[in-house]
Design a protein around this motif. Structure first.
Motif: not given
Length: 341
Positions: A98-108, A202-208
Motif C-alpha cells: 500500500t502506497h501514497g494516497g492509499d495509506l490508511t490511518l493505521e499505516d501512517i 515515500n512510504v510503502i506498507r508491505r503486505p506483511d
C-alpha cells in the motif's frame, strides 16, 4: 531513460534526479546526476556532502546499508551502475504493498512508530555525507512572495475565501512571524538521524505490515520529532482530503512516535519530542503565499505528473494541512516558552 520503460512520478524539478522508471526487468531504476543545469535554483544539486541536495547521497545510503542499520525498511539495492557520463543508476526492488494516497490511518501510525523506534536508539550511526541544516536551508529557499500574506485582495479570491477563513489566515500569519523563533528552537532540540522527506509518496506498507521508505536523498541530521512532524501535514497537501485524517492523524502520529521512542528505550524528555513535531510545521511557512500566488495565476498542477487538478479539491486538502501547521506552530511557541527554549 529508455523509451520502452514506464516512467514513474517524481519531482522533475530536482536537479539530482535524471529519471525514475519501472524496467522490464521488474526493477525500479533511478538515475542520480550531477550534470543537470535546467533545474530551478531552489532545486540545484551540490557536490558538498553536507548540503541537503547532495547529488549522490541516496547511493551512499544504499551502499552503506543505512536503512538496516537504523532498523528501518527500504527497497533492496540490487545493483549500482556507474554510467559512462559519471551519473549513477540505482536498480532497486519494486516493493509491493500500500502506497501514497492509499495509506490508511493505521499505516501512517505504523510509519510513525517505526521512525520513533529507529530514532530513539542510543547508538545512531554517523556518516560524512549526512545533510546538515536541512530544515532552514530548504524551507527558506522556496519561492514565495510573503507580501501576499498581507494582501486582502489575494485572500478574497473565491478559491481562497472558500477554504481559508479569517482565523486561519491570522494563524498562518503568526506562523510566518514566528519563523525564526521556530527554526532556532528546532536546532536546540535533541539530534537524531532523519529521513527528511517523510510523506505518503515515500512510504510503502508491505503486505506483511512492514514499512519500506523510499527516496533517501535528504537524509541526515535533524531534530527528534522532525520526521513525524512532516508526515502529518504532508499527508494532506497533494491528496484529496479525507476527513478522518484531519480529525485523527495529528494525535495518532504523535502518540505512535512517542510509543516508538519509548520502545527503543529513549531517555529524553517526551516534551522535547512533541516540540520537535509541533515546531517542524515551520517547514511549510512558504506554502500559504505559494498557494495565494497559484490562485492568482489560476495555476493548479499535480505533483509529479504535472496534470491539471481540481483546485477546490486541492485547496480543501491544503487548507487542512496548513491548519494543522498553524495550530502546531502556536502550540510550539507555548511549549518552547515552558521549556525555556
Amino acid at each position: 531513460m529508455p523509451e520502452e520503460q514506464l516512467p514513474l512520478p517524481h519531482n522533475r524539478n530536482n536537479a539530482v534526479t535524471r529519471g525514475v522508471w519501472r524496467g522490464e526487468d521488474g526493477l525500479i531504476h533511478k538515475v542520480l546526476t550531477h550534470r543537470r543545469t535546467d533545474a530551478p535554483p531552489q532545486w540545484a544539486s551540490s557536490a558538498d556532502p553536507r548540503f541537503w541536495n547532495y547529488w549522490r547521497r541516496e547511493a551512499d545510503v544504499y551502499l552503506s546499508g543505512l536503512p538496516d542499520r537504523l532498523g528501518l525498511g527500504a527497497p533492496k539495492l540490487v545493483e549500482l551502475r556507474e554510467l559512462p557520463d559519471g551519473d549513477l543508476e540505482l536498480l532497486l526492488e519494486d516493493v509491493s504493498g500500500t502506497h501514497g494516497g492509499d495509506l490508511t490511518l493505521e499505516d501512517i501510525a505504523a510509519v510513525a512508530f517505526a521512525m520513533g523506534q529507529a530514532q530513539g536508539s542510543a547508538h545512531l550511526p554517523s556518516e560524512p555525507w549526512f545533510s546538515q541544516g536541512f530544515l532552514a536551508d530548504y524551507s527558506t529557499t522556496r519561492p514565495a512572495d510573503f507580501s501576499l500574506l498581507e494582501d486582502d485582495s489575494a485572500w478574497s479570491l473565491p478559491l481562497i475565501a472558500a477554504h481559508f477563513p479569517p482565523e486561519l489566515r491570522a494563524a498562518l500569519v503568526r506562523l510566518h512571524r514566528n519563523r525564526e523563533r521556530l527554526l532556532t528552537v528546532m536546532t536546540r532540540l535533541p539530534r537524531t538521524v532523519c529521513h527528511l522527506d517523510l510523506w505518503p509518496n515515500n512510504v510503502i506498507r508491505r503486505p506483511d505490515g512492514a514499512v519500506a521508505l523510499l527516496d533517501w536523498a535528504f537524509t541526515g541530521d535533524g531534530a527528534v520529532g522532525e520526521d513525524a512532524g512532516n508526515l502529518v501535514p504532508d499527508s494532506f497537501f497533494d491528496w484529496p482530503l479525507r476527513p478522518d485524517f484531519a480529525e485523527h492523524l495529528p494525535d495518532l502520529v504523535t502518540e505512535a512516535y512517542l510509543d516508538g521512542l519509548k520502545a527503543a528505550g529513549w531517555s529524553g524528555d517526551p516534551r522535547s519530542a512533541v516540540l520537535g513535531i509541533r515546531a517542524s510545521a515551520v517547514k511549510y511557512d512558504w506554502l500559504m503565499p505559494w498557494c495565494l500566488q497559484a490562485a492568482l495565476e489560476d495555476r493548479h498542477r499535480a505533483y509529479g505528473s504535472g496534470e491539471a487538478v481540481d483546485p477546490h479539491v486541492r485547496y480543501e486538502a491544503r487548507a487542512a494541512g496548513l491548519a494543522i501547521c498553524a495550530r502546531w506552530a502556536d502550540e510550539a511557541v507555548e511549549l518552547a516558552d515552558s521549556l525555556g527554549l
